[in-house]
Design a protein around this motif. Structure first.
Motif, PDB file in Angstrom:
ATOM      1  N   LYS A 122     -33.657  13.404  20.680  1.00 40.75           N
ATOM      2  CA  LYS A 122     -33.212  13.468  19.291  1.00 40.75           C
ATOM      3  C   LYS A 122     -31.769  12.986  19.169  1.00 40.75           C
ATOM      4  O   LYS A 122     -30.989  13.084  20.119  1.00 40.75           O
ATOM      5  CB  LYS A 122     -33.319  14.907  18.767  1.00 40.75           C
ATOM      6  CG  LYS A 122     -34.744  15.411  18.651  1.00 40.75           C
ATOM      7  CD  LYS A 122     -34.808  16.764  17.969  1.00 40.75           C
ATOM      8  CE  LYS A 122     -34.265  17.868  18.868  1.00 40.75           C
ATOM      9  NZ  LYS A 122     -34.465  19.209  18.266  1.00 40.75           N
ATOM     10  N   ASN A 123     -31.424  12.466  17.999  1.00 37.45           N
ATOM     11  CA  ASN A 123     -30.038  12.083  17.738  1.00 37.45           C
ATOM     12  C   ASN A 123     -29.179  13.333  17.632  1.00 37.45           C
ATOM     13  O   ASN A 123     -29.651  14.409  17.271  1.00 37.45           O
ATOM     14  CB  ASN A 123     -29.928  11.290  16.430  1.00 37.45           C
ATOM     15  CG  ASN A 123     -30.479   9.890  16.555  1.00 37.45           C
ATOM     16  OD1 ASN A 123     -30.388   9.273  17.614  1.00 37.45           O
ATOM     17  ND2 ASN A 123     -31.053   9.371  15.484  1.00 37.45           N
ATOM     18  N   THR A 150     -21.189  12.307  24.359  1.00 37.70           N
ATOM     19  CA  THR A 150     -22.298  11.527  23.804  1.00 37.70           C
ATOM     20  C   THR A 150     -23.277  11.058  24.876  1.00 37.70           C
ATOM     21  O   THR A 150     -24.401  10.678  24.558  1.00 37.70           O
ATOM     22  CB  THR A 150     -21.780  10.301  23.035  1.00 37.70           C
ATOM     23  OG1 THR A 150     -20.984   9.479  23.904  1.00 37.70           O
ATOM     24  CG2 THR A 150     -20.927  10.721  21.847  1.00 37.70           C
ATOM     25  N   GLY A 192     -37.744  11.838  17.922  1.00 33.28           N
ATOM     26  CA  GLY A 192     -36.596  11.175  18.522  1.00 33.28           C
ATOM     27  C   GLY A 192     -36.962   9.844  19.136  1.00 33.28           C
ATOM     28  O   GLY A 192     -37.997   9.244  18.838  1.00 33.28           O
ATOM     29  N   HIS A 193     -36.116   9.378  20.021  1.00 28.64           N
ATOM     30  CA  HIS A 193     -36.281   8.078  20.667  1.00 28.64           C
ATOM     31  C   HIS A 193     -37.093   8.211  21.955  1.00 28.64           C
ATOM     32  O   HIS A 193     -36.742   8.990  22.837  1.00 28.64           O
ATOM     33  CB  HIS A 193     -34.910   7.477  20.998  1.00 28.64           C
ATOM     34  CG  HIS A 193     -34.037   7.278  19.805  1.00 28.64           C
ATOM     35  ND1 HIS A 193     -34.118   6.168  18.993  1.00 28.64           N
ATOM     36  CD2 HIS A 193     -33.055   8.067  19.273  1.00 28.64           C
ATOM     37  CE1 HIS A 193     -33.223   6.256  18.031  1.00 28.64           C
ATOM     38  NE2 HIS A 193     -32.575   7.403  18.172  1.00 28.64           N
ATOM     39  N   TYR A 232     -34.029   1.595  23.860  1.00 32.65           N
ATOM     40  CA  TYR A 232     -33.140   2.751  23.701  1.00 32.65           C
ATOM     41  C   TYR A 232     -32.667   3.258  25.061  1.00 32.65           C
ATOM     42  O   TYR A 232     -31.470   3.481  25.271  1.00 32.65           O
ATOM     43  CB  TYR A 232     -33.863   3.870  22.954  1.00 32.65           C
ATOM     44  CG  TYR A 232     -33.137   5.192  22.963  1.00 32.65           C
ATOM     45  CD1 TYR A 232     -32.070   5.421  22.090  1.00 32.65           C
ATOM     46  CD2 TYR A 232     -33.491   6.215  23.850  1.00 32.65           C
ATOM     47  CE1 TYR A 232     -31.383   6.633  22.096  1.00 32.65           C
ATOM     48  CE2 TYR A 232     -32.818   7.420  23.859  1.00 32.65           C
ATOM     49  CZ  TYR A 232     -31.762   7.626  22.985  1.00 32.65           C
ATOM     50  OH  TYR A 232     -31.092   8.821  23.009  1.00 32.65           O
TER      51      TYR A 232
END
Length: 235
Positions: A19-20, A91, A123-124, A136
């Protein structure tokens, strides 16, 4: 929750998604976070920078200060980040890069499965239906490698400052609602000694590309007052 870091593999993580956002539970407990010299200019616009010294190795590490005591991040409020810039060290989670125990010349990409960003529903995706890495994941891996490379440059930068005796032990005193609070165990760049360097040494610093990070570091110290303001607001 304890970290559960596992090697990233297409079979085991075929359905894994990221998820972001930030790993909230981890981030809100970080009062000192490592930073690389390449991001000093962005960090300095919002947060104070200091150096801390490893008691065992004697090496210096630049860190950004988010809180006045362990377990405190004043830039997290209601589980949301309050700043405009988030350092790379935060991050890059939930991914980690570590040495391969079977071959120390190679690095392994791992994933912290205990992170609240890791799931199988949203998410990705990390791998496609063929088990190939998604774009990604490729970008995230590239970012990890860049961080390692930047960290090595930063270690050289820190070592150079120490060898030139440009790092000085310092105590920063803040006033919060009339009460004095000290930040101990830190080192700052000695601006007076910097200005007293010979022309030869100063030129050497410029050629190495260290002037930018040095001046960004010095500028960042004005953000100490922002820490005091945030602390007062949260008391």
């Amino acid at each position: 929750m304890a970290d559960n870091i596992q090697p990233l593999r297409s079979k085991e993580h075929a359905k894994t998604k990221i998820k972001n956002g930030l790993n909230v539970e981890f981030t809100k407990l970080q009062h000192l976070v490592p930073v690389v010299a390449h991001e000093f200019s962005r960090v300095a616009n919002e947060y104070p920078l200091v150096f801390i010294k490893n008691g065992e190795s004697g090496e210096f590490q630049p860190v950004v200060v988010f809180g006045l005591e362990p377990g405190e991040n004043l830039f997290m409020k209601d589980d949301k980040w309050q700043g405009a810039y988030i350092p790379h060290a935060l991050t890059r989670y939930p991914f980690v890069l570590s040495t391969n125990p079977n071959d120390e010349t190679k690095l392994l990409v791992g994933i912290n499965e205990s992170s609240d960003l890791v799931n199988e529903d949203e998410g990705h995706a990390l791998f496609d239906e063929k088990g190939e890495e998604t774009d990604y994941l490729k970008r995230r891996k590239e970012s990890l490698i860049n961080f390692i490379e930047f960290s090595q440059v930063t270690a050289g930068f820190s070592k150079y400052l120490a060898e030139k005796e440009l790092l000085i032990a310092q105590t920063l005193t803040l006033e919060i609602k009339g009460e004095k609070r000290d930040i101990n165990g830190i080192h700052l760049i000695d601006e007076k000694k910097l200005n007293e360097l010979s022309d030869e040494d100063f030129l050497d610093i410029r050629k190495r590309g260290f002037l930018g990070p040095i001046y960004s570091f010095l500028t960042s110290l004005h953000q100490i007052n922002r820490l005091a303001k945030l602390k007062s607001e949260q008391m």
